[in-house]
Write a protein that holds these residues in place. Structure first.
Motif, PDB file in Angstrom:
ATOM      1  N   LEU A   1      51.209  38.286  46.079  1.00 48.58           N
ATOM      2  CA  LEU A   1      50.482  39.544  46.212  1.00 48.58           C
ATOM      3  C   LEU A   1      49.436  39.474  47.328  1.00 48.58           C
ATOM      4  O   LEU A   1      49.236  40.447  48.072  1.00 48.58           O
ATOM      5  N   ILE A   2      48.778  38.333  47.458  1.00 43.70           N
ATOM      6  CA  ILE A   2      47.801  38.175  48.534  1.00 43.70           C
ATOM      7  C   ILE A   2      48.490  38.303  49.888  1.00 43.70           C
ATOM      8  O   ILE A   2      48.000  38.969  50.800  1.00 43.70           O
ATOM      9  N   ARG A   3      49.639  37.681  50.022  1.00 45.78           N
ATOM     10  CA  ARG A   3      50.369  37.694  51.293  1.00 45.78           C
ATOM     11  C   ARG A   3      50.926  39.079  51.605  1.00 45.78           C
ATOM     12  O   ARG A   3      50.848  39.568  52.732  1.00 45.78           O
ATOM     13  N   VAL A   4      51.502  39.750  50.595  1.00 48.39           N
ATOM     14  CA  VAL A   4      52.168  41.031  50.817  1.00 48.39           C
ATOM     15  C   VAL A   4      51.172  42.167  51.003  1.00 48.39           C
ATOM     16  O   VAL A   4      51.328  43.020  51.884  1.00 48.39           O
ATOM     17  N   THR A   5      50.121  42.187  50.193  1.00 47.40           N
ATOM     18  CA  THR A   5      49.196  43.321  50.211  1.00 47.40           C
ATOM     19  C   THR A   5      47.980  43.097  51.085  1.00 47.40           C
ATOM     20  O   THR A   5      47.306  44.056  51.472  1.00 47.40           O
ATOM     21  N   GLY A   6      47.656  41.843  51.387  1.00 48.67           N
ATOM     22  CA  GLY A   6      46.457  41.562  52.163  1.00 48.67           C
ATOM     23  C   GLY A   6      45.178  41.673  51.351  1.00 48.67           C
ATOM     24  O   GLY A   6      44.075  41.657  51.904  1.00 48.67           O
ATOM     25  N   ILE A   7      45.309  41.785  50.027  1.00 53.31           N
ATOM     26  CA  ILE A   7      44.133  41.872  49.159  1.00 53.31           C
ATOM     27  C   ILE A   7      43.351  40.563  49.221  1.00 53.31           C
ATOM     28  O   ILE A   7      43.923  39.480  49.320  1.00 53.31           O
ATOM     29  N   SER A   8      42.047  40.676  49.145  1.00 53.22           N
ATOM     30  CA  SER A   8      41.198  39.491  49.146  1.00 53.22           C
ATOM     31  C   SER A   8      41.503  38.622  47.937  1.00 53.22           C
ATOM     32  O   SER A   8      41.704  39.137  46.829  1.00 53.22           O
ATOM     33  N   PRO A   9      41.524  37.296  48.114  1.00 55.08           N
ATOM     34  CA  PRO A   9      41.755  36.395  46.979  1.00 55.08           C
ATOM     35  C   PRO A   9      40.716  36.552  45.877  1.00 55.08           C
ATOM     36  O   PRO A   9      40.947  36.112  44.750  1.00 55.08           O
TER      37      PRO A   9
ATOM     38  N   SER B   1      39.729  39.450  44.727  1.00 53.35           N
ATOM     39  CA  SER B   1      39.965  40.694  43.997  1.00 53.35           C
ATOM     40  C   SER B   1      40.513  40.413  42.608  1.00 53.35           C
ATOM     41  O   SER B   1      41.325  39.505  42.394  1.00 53.35           O
ATOM     42  N   VAL B   2      40.081  41.214  41.634  1.00 53.56           N
ATOM     43  CA  VAL B   2      40.555  41.051  40.263  1.00 53.56           C
ATOM     44  C   VAL B   2      42.050  41.302  40.157  1.00 53.56           C
ATOM     45  O   VAL B   2      42.727  40.773  39.259  1.00 53.56           O
ATOM     46  N   LEU B   3      42.602  42.097  41.075  1.00 47.75           N
ATOM     47  CA  LEU B   3      44.023  42.448  41.024  1.00 47.75           C
ATOM     48  C   LEU B   3      44.937  41.257  41.304  1.00 47.75           C
ATOM     49  O   LEU B   3      46.126  41.296  40.971  1.00 47.75           O
ATOM     50  N   VAL B   4      44.416  40.224  41.936  1.00 44.21           N
ATOM     51  CA  VAL B   4      45.241  39.044  42.227  1.00 44.21           C
ATOM     52  C   VAL B   4      44.727  37.812  41.485  1.00 44.21           C
ATOM     53  O   VAL B   4      45.109  36.689  41.809  1.00 44.21           O
ATOM     54  N   ARG B   5      43.885  38.014  40.530  1.00 42.30           N
ATOM     55  CA  ARG B   5      43.461  36.891  39.684  1.00 42.30           C
ATOM     56  C   ARG B   5      44.581  36.553  38.702  1.00 42.30           C
ATOM     57  O   ARG B   5      45.240  37.445  38.155  1.00 42.30           O
ATOM     58  N   ARG B   6      44.798  35.285  38.467  1.00 32.43           N
ATOM     59  CA  ARG B   6      45.904  34.852  37.610  1.00 32.43           C
ATOM     60  C   ARG B   6      45.755  35.408  36.194  1.00 32.43           C
ATOM     61  O   ARG B   6      46.746  35.714  35.529  1.00 32.43           O
ATOM     62  N   GLU B   7      44.500  35.568  35.711  1.00 35.45           N
ATOM     63  CA  GLU B   7      44.287  36.115  34.380  1.00 35.45           C
ATOM     64  C   GLU B   7      44.796  37.558  34.284  1.00 35.45           C
ATOM     65  O   GLU B   7      45.445  37.939  33.308  1.00 35.45           O
ATOM     66  N   PHE B   8      44.502  38.333  35.319  1.00 36.00           N
ATOM     67  CA  PHE B   8      44.938  39.732  35.330  1.00 36.00           C
ATOM     68  C   PHE B   8      46.463  39.814  35.418  1.00 36.00           C
ATOM     69  O   PHE B   8      47.101  40.632  34.741  1.00 36.00           O
ATOM     70  N   ILE B   9      47.056  38.967  36.241  1.00 42.82           N
ATOM     71  CA  ILE B   9      48.512  38.976  36.414  1.00 42.82           C
ATOM     72  C   ILE B   9      49.212  38.555  35.122  1.00 42.82           C
ATOM     73  O   ILE B   9      50.221  39.147  34.712  1.00 42.82           O
ATOM     74  N   MET B  10      48.697  37.529  34.452  1.00 44.06           N
ATOM     75  CA  MET B  10      49.293  37.093  33.188  1.00 44.06           C
ATOM     76  C   MET B  10      49.261  38.208  32.152  1.00 44.06           C
ATOM     77  O   MET B  10      50.258  38.469  31.462  1.00 44.06           O
ATOM     78  N   ALA B  11      48.113  38.872  32.040  1.00 41.56           N
ATOM     79  CA  ALA B  11      47.982  39.941  31.053  1.00 41.56           C
ATOM     80  C   ALA B  11      48.901  41.109  31.384  1.00 41.56           C
ATOM     81  O   ALA B  11      49.568  41.660  30.495  1.00 41.56           O
ATOM     82  N   THR B  12      48.991  41.457  32.655  1.00 44.35           N
ATOM     83  CA  THR B  12      49.814  42.600  33.062  1.00 44.35           C
ATOM     84  C   THR B  12      51.291  42.341  32.841  1.00 44.35           C
ATOM     85  O   THR B  12      52.017  43.180  32.288  1.00 44.35           O
TER      86      THR B  12
END
Length: 476
Positions: free
Chosen positions: A161-169, A171-182
């Motif tokens: 997601l960091i590579r594809v979207t360019g979101i800052s590492p 960001s909560v959207l690319v935190r492993r906790e958020f990804i696991m829950a989602t």
């Protein structure tokens, strides 16, 4: 020896169909005939219920392979690192052969005794203590496997997601906790609500195809990264210092005994001969895939190899980012099969007398397992230690020790009869591996708990800037 008929038929119904188990009990069968189970029990000829769908040898093998090459295959390069390159390769082949033998022995003795679950097989051989022990191990193994699946998904999708979207590492959207829950709430939990494992056969085919594609990509990277990653001094040692760790990881990778009865019941015309064919195809294919992963990963990174080999690839490597995403999808598709098994053990242990299973309980157990796995997976990001602990403490006794001892105890003939020599060999391998593995695990627990998750490896920045390295990686 206690007669198998003294125990009630296991509640396969809530996984393969919705009808309650019949009151009558299975009768003894010869090794060349299916157990004589009364009409109405899941998957035998004459069943017209669409929920009792059956799979061919091919689709059954895909389901089986998908169950085997889950999170374990990604740790195979690290197993070579621990055992030494030469010994590791020999050990991989040995583990595959012994696993194949154990699976065939297990189903053969279960058919002879007219038993259709792993727990009941051990209970027929060793009574209630054996049943309780097996139930605990059968729940812990898939449960810990599901934790490792969440770790892999959290680790891999963050980088993608960091590579594809360019979101800052940050960001909560690319935190492993958020990804696991989602992914738990939107993907793995809904898939785990299926009550029929056969419906996942075609999904398993896609999953296995992705594993093959990733193996090819790793071979490509082996050629393009050989000048980028410096070779460590001990890279070509024939033997390593931590053989027990490698056995644990490999045993975990090939462990599928806990789901074998589910897969066996999903096989159309499930004779012993057809089951042996499924086993040989599945274990052989899984061994080849594991060998490719092990060799390609280890030869690329040698002493740098980590428990999760994807942690070794540079974040700017788009080919491997595609593989990271594909592997995450594969893991997400494997999750429901392991969840089936964990839920099955809970049903057997706590709700055996309350069948058929209502959908509410089915859903409640699925939610409980998925949420607990997600919570525990947040406690560590080191995949290697999770694979090894599960391999040594759960996989080895389930895969080798218990099936072999059951065969020795239940099959006709003296314990030292010629037809039981193979079982004695499997049991011996399991006991020795577990003892040595436990000693090694507790001796090296601090070192095994260290990993480099979320940190780019030093060779990704060697003497070149990021752009030059990315161009080299893309030169395929």
């Amino acid at each position: 020896m206690t007669s198998p008929s003294a125990f009630p038929v296991n509640e396969r119904t809530y996984i393969l169909e919705d009808t309650a188990p019949p009151a009558s009990q299975p009768q003894l069968a010869t090794p060349d005939e299916p157990p004589k189970i009364p009409p109405g029990l899941a998957g035998y000829e004459g069943d017209d219920d669409p929920k009792r769908e059956k799979s061919s040898i091919s689709f059954t093998s895909f389901n089986y392979i998908n169950s085997i090459v889950g999170s374990g295959v990604i740790g195979m390069p690290f197993a070579l690192h621990e055992a030494g390159f030469g010994v590791g390769l020999l050990l991989l082949v040995l583990v595959a052969v012994i696993t194949d033998a154990a699976l065939c022995l297990m189903i053969a003795v279960a058919r002879t005794a007219g038993i259709n679950t792993y727990q009941d097989l051990v209970r027929a051989a060793f009574g209630k203590p054996g049943f309780v022990l097996t139930s605990c191990l059968q729940f812990l193994y898939p449960f810990i496997s599901l934790i490792s699946y969440n770790i892999i998904v959290g680790d891999t999708l963050t980088k993608v997601l960091i590579r594809v979207t360019g979101i800052s590492p940050e960001s909560v959207l690319v935190r492993r906790e958020f990804i696991m829950a989602t992914t738990t709430l939107l993907i793995t939990l809904p898939l785990s609500l299926y009550r029929n494992i056969t419906r996942l056969a075609k999904i398993s085919l896609v999953s296995v195809a992705m594993i093959v594609a990733i193996a090819v990509a790793m071979l490509v990277r082996l050629a393009t990264m050989k000048d980028l990653v410096p070779t460590t001094e001990d890279a070509w040692n024939f033997g390593g210092s931590n053989l027990a760790s490698a056995i644990g990881i490999m045993s975990f990778a090939f462990m599928c005994h806990h789901s074998s009865f589910l897969v066996y019941e999903s096989l159309a015309d499930n004779t012993q001969e057809r089951w042996n064919k499924v086993t040989h195809i599945s274990i052989g294919s899984s061994a080849i895939l594991s060998l490719v992963f092990a060799v390609a990963g280890y030869l690329t990174f040698t002493g740098y190899t980590q428990g999760d080999v994807f942690e070794n690839y540079c974040w700017g490597d788009d080919l491997m980012n595609i593989c990271r995403g594909a592997y995450a999808v594969t893991i997400l598709l494997t999750f429901p099969i392991e969840c089936f098994v964990a839920r099955d053990v809970l049903e057997t242990g706590f709700f055996r007398e309350y069948q058929p299973q209502p959908f509410f309980r089915h859903a409640a157990l699925s939610v409980l397992i998925a949420i607990l796995c997600m919570i525990f997976s947040l406690s560590t990001d080191c995949l290697g230690i999770v694979l090894e602990v599960n391999g040594i403490m759960c996989a080895i006794p389930l895969a080798y020790i218990l099936p072999a001892l059951c065969y020795i105890k239940v099959e006709e003939g003296a314990p030292w009869a010629r037809n039981k020599w193979t079982a004695w060999g499997v049991a011996t391998f399991g006991v020795v591996s577990m003892i040595v593995g436990m000693v090694s695990l507790f001796t090296n627990i601090s070192a095994l708990s260290q990993c480099s998750h979320g940190i780019q490896m030093p060779y990704c920045f060697s003497t070149e800037n990021d752009t030059q390295i990315e161009l080299k990686l893309l030169n395929v």
